[in-house]
Scaffold this motif. Structure first.
Motif, PDB file in Angstrom:
ATOM      1  N   PHE A  37      14.789 -16.068  -7.474  1.00 53.73           N
ATOM      2  CA  PHE A  37      16.059 -15.501  -7.024  1.00 53.73           C
ATOM      3  C   PHE A  37      16.245 -15.585  -5.514  1.00 53.73           C
ATOM      4  O   PHE A  37      17.307 -15.254  -4.983  1.00 53.73           O
ATOM      5  N   GLU A  38      15.206 -16.059  -4.803  1.00 51.85           N
ATOM      6  CA  GLU A  38      15.286 -16.226  -3.359  1.00 51.85           C
ATOM      7  C   GLU A  38      15.654 -17.651  -2.952  1.00 51.85           C
ATOM      8  O   GLU A  38      15.707 -17.964  -1.760  1.00 51.85           O
ATOM      9  N   LYS A  92      22.879 -13.450   3.561  1.00 60.85           N
ATOM     10  CA  LYS A  92      22.392 -13.773   2.218  1.00 60.85           C
ATOM     11  C   LYS A  92      21.256 -12.827   1.819  1.00 60.85           C
ATOM     12  O   LYS A  92      21.175 -12.398   0.652  1.00 60.85           O
ATOM     13  N   LYS A  93      20.398 -12.477   2.755  1.00 61.06           N
ATOM     14  CA  LYS A  93      19.328 -11.511   2.473  1.00 61.06           C
ATOM     15  C   LYS A  93      19.915 -10.162   2.076  1.00 61.06           C
ATOM     16  O   LYS A  93      19.471  -9.541   1.104  1.00 61.06           O
ATOM     17  N   LYS A  94      20.908  -9.715   2.832  1.00 54.50           N
ATOM     18  CA  LYS A  94      21.527  -8.421   2.521  1.00 54.50           C
ATOM     19  C   LYS A  94      22.156  -8.451   1.131  1.00 54.50           C
ATOM     20  O   LYS A  94      22.079  -7.478   0.384  1.00 54.50           O
ATOM     21  N   GLU A  95      22.767  -9.575   0.798  1.00 57.75           N
ATOM     22  CA  GLU A  95      23.420  -9.720  -0.506  1.00 57.75           C
ATOM     23  C   GLU A  95      22.402  -9.687  -1.643  1.00 57.75           C
ATOM     24  O   GLU A  95      22.582  -8.981  -2.641  1.00 57.75           O
ATOM     25  N   ILE A  96      21.314 -10.446  -1.480  1.00 57.54           N
ATOM     26  CA  ILE A  96      20.314 -10.563  -2.549  1.00 57.54           C
ATOM     27  C   ILE A  96      19.464  -9.305  -2.660  1.00 57.54           C
ATOM     28  O   ILE A  96      19.328  -8.722  -3.748  1.00 57.54           O
ATOM     29  N   TYR A  97      18.905  -8.857  -1.539  1.00 57.75           N
ATOM     30  CA  TYR A  97      17.974  -7.731  -1.582  1.00 57.75           C
ATOM     31  C   TYR A  97      18.670  -6.379  -1.726  1.00 57.75           C
ATOM     32  O   TYR A  97      18.029  -5.382  -2.023  1.00 57.75           O
ATOM     33  N   LEU A 127      18.950  -5.832  -6.085  1.00 60.40           N
ATOM     34  CA  LEU A 127      17.798  -6.251  -6.886  1.00 60.40           C
ATOM     35  C   LEU A 127      17.759  -5.522  -8.230  1.00 60.40           C
ATOM     36  O   LEU A 127      18.036  -4.324  -8.313  1.00 60.40           O
ATOM     37  N   THR A 128      17.372  -6.239  -9.268  1.00 59.00           N
ATOM     38  CA  THR A 128      17.123  -5.608 -10.567  1.00 59.00           C
ATOM     39  C   THR A 128      15.697  -5.062 -10.551  1.00 59.00           C
ATOM     40  O   THR A 128      14.885  -5.457  -9.697  1.00 59.00           O
ATOM     41  N   PRO A 129      15.359  -4.158 -11.464  1.00 59.82           N
ATOM     42  CA  PRO A 129      13.975  -3.662 -11.519  1.00 59.82           C
ATOM     43  C   PRO A 129      12.956  -4.791 -11.651  1.00 59.82           C
ATOM     44  O   PRO A 129      11.898  -4.747 -11.001  1.00 59.82           O
ATOM     45  N   TRP A 130      13.246  -5.802 -12.461  1.00 59.70           N
ATOM     46  CA  TRP A 130      12.294  -6.896 -12.633  1.00 59.70           C
ATOM     47  C   TRP A 130      12.127  -7.705 -11.347  1.00 59.70           C
ATOM     48  O   TRP A 130      11.015  -8.124 -11.007  1.00 59.70           O
ATOM     49  N   LEU A 182       8.899  -8.960  -6.379  1.00 61.84           N
ATOM     50  CA  LEU A 182       8.682  -8.817  -4.933  1.00 61.84           C
ATOM     51  C   LEU A 182       7.374  -8.103  -4.637  1.00 61.84           C
ATOM     52  O   LEU A 182       6.681  -8.425  -3.673  1.00 61.84           O
ATOM     53  N   SER A 183       7.030  -7.119  -5.466  1.00 61.03           N
ATOM     54  CA  SER A 183       5.785  -6.376  -5.248  1.00 61.03           C
ATOM     55  C   SER A 183       4.568  -7.281  -5.391  1.00 61.03           C
ATOM     56  O   SER A 183       3.492  -6.961  -4.882  1.00 61.03           O
TER      57      SER A 183
END
Length: 325
Positions: free
Chosen positions: A13-14, A52-57, A60-63, A68-69
């Protein structure tokens, strides 16, 4: 803007961010090779990357947060330790004085801005060899017994304990069961509940099942922004309910495993902010955020008596959940 990390690995997704980063790299190289001033063009791409980072992050969905973790560039326990303790002060201690040493659980004495602390945490590996050596951050019973030994040592000298949780669970191997995995975790939970020194727990990556709880009973419990904390990993939950891993995203949604969920249900005290995009974009800044929280807690609990520390910690966990007669 902070210097961009062009060697970053990207999750599925990144990919839109990766494409912009590739454009930025191309822009920089063209400028160097042709001797042309491309600062404006590169700056515009940088702005697009931030947006784009602000939009994606920001959505975020739980998955995706679970992914990311587990990001391969994410800082682990030892990275955070060396990023926040006074230089050269960390003295790692080994062994449970019973069976052996467990590389999946690390711990030792250190100072943070002159304050003595005992830091304990689960440690993953970077290379294939190190991952196998540390069993992907899944401790054996001797790891939990080592952790308890260090906590009791800290209690003896009235030193605060800091635990860093990043584990997909306790090691499920036959040898772990033979050496008393369940007993070791249960013993840690019991002894931590009555330890007469402050305990501050931080989930810095994955926080799964008893593997996390074995070092997770603190006066204060926090989660970093892109972490998860629940009774079972989404894949394992999916394999039990649906007999395969295909429904891991559904399981992640149902488990309510995000920091926001944990805060709403009273399982944690606060969420520690990460740099935009996650701790892997700026590990140093992430460690500083941890450090500041630890220092604030050390000061806040300095006036507590040993009895008050135990009472506050026990009441915190007793108050969790709802009961119907």
């Amino acid at each position: 803007m902070k210097k961009l990390n062009l060697q970053m690995e990207y999750l599925s997704f990144e990919q839109p961010i990766k494409e912009l980063m590739d454009q930025y790299q191309t822009c920089s190289l063209v400028g160097e090779d042709a001797g042309v001033d491309v600062k404006l063009a590169c700056s515009q791409i940088e702005d697009k990357i931030i947006e784009k980072k602000k939009e994606i992050y920001g959505n975020l969905t739980p998955w995706q947060r679970v992914q990311l973790s587990r990001h391969p560039n994410r800082p682990y326990t030892l990275d955070h330790i060396h990023g926040m303790v006074d230089k050269g002060s960390f003295l790692e201690l080994h062994g449970d004085r019973n069976f052996g040493d467990d590389p999946a659980m690390v711990g030792g004495l250190a100072t943070i801005d002159g304050h003595k602390v005992m830091i304990i945490g689960t440690q993953k590996g970077r290379t294939t060899k190190e991952r196998q050596h540390r069993r992907f951050g899944m401790p054996n019973p001797e790891g939990y017994r080592k952790a308890l030994r260090l906590m009791q040592l800290a209690e003896k000298f009235r030193i605060p304990v800091v635990t860093l949780v990043d584990t997909p669970g306790a090691y499920p191997g036959l040898e772990a069961e033979e050496r008393g995995q369940g007993e070791a975790i249960a013993r840690n939970i019991f002894e931590m509940s009555r330890l007469k020194t402050p305990i501050f727990t931080y989930v810095i990556g994955e926080g799964a099942s008893g593997g996390a709880l074995g070092i997770g009973v603190g006066n204060k419990v926090y989660m970093l922004e892109n972490t998860w904390y629940t009774v079972i990993a989404p894949e394992s939950c999916s394999s039990i309910l649906w007999r395969n891993w295909d429904h891991k995203e559904d399981a992640a949604n149902a488990l309510k495993l995000t920091p926001k969920d944990a805060l709403e249900h009273g399982f944690i005290d606060a969420i520690i902010e990460e740099p935009l995009g996650g701790a892997h974009y700026d590990p140093a800044a992430s460690s500083i955020n941890l450090k500041n929280s630890i220092l604030n807690n050390i000061k806040s609990f300095a006036k507590f008596t040993p009895e008050q520390l135990v009472e506050q910690r026990q009441n915190k966990f007793i108050a969790m959940g709802k009961f119907k007669g």
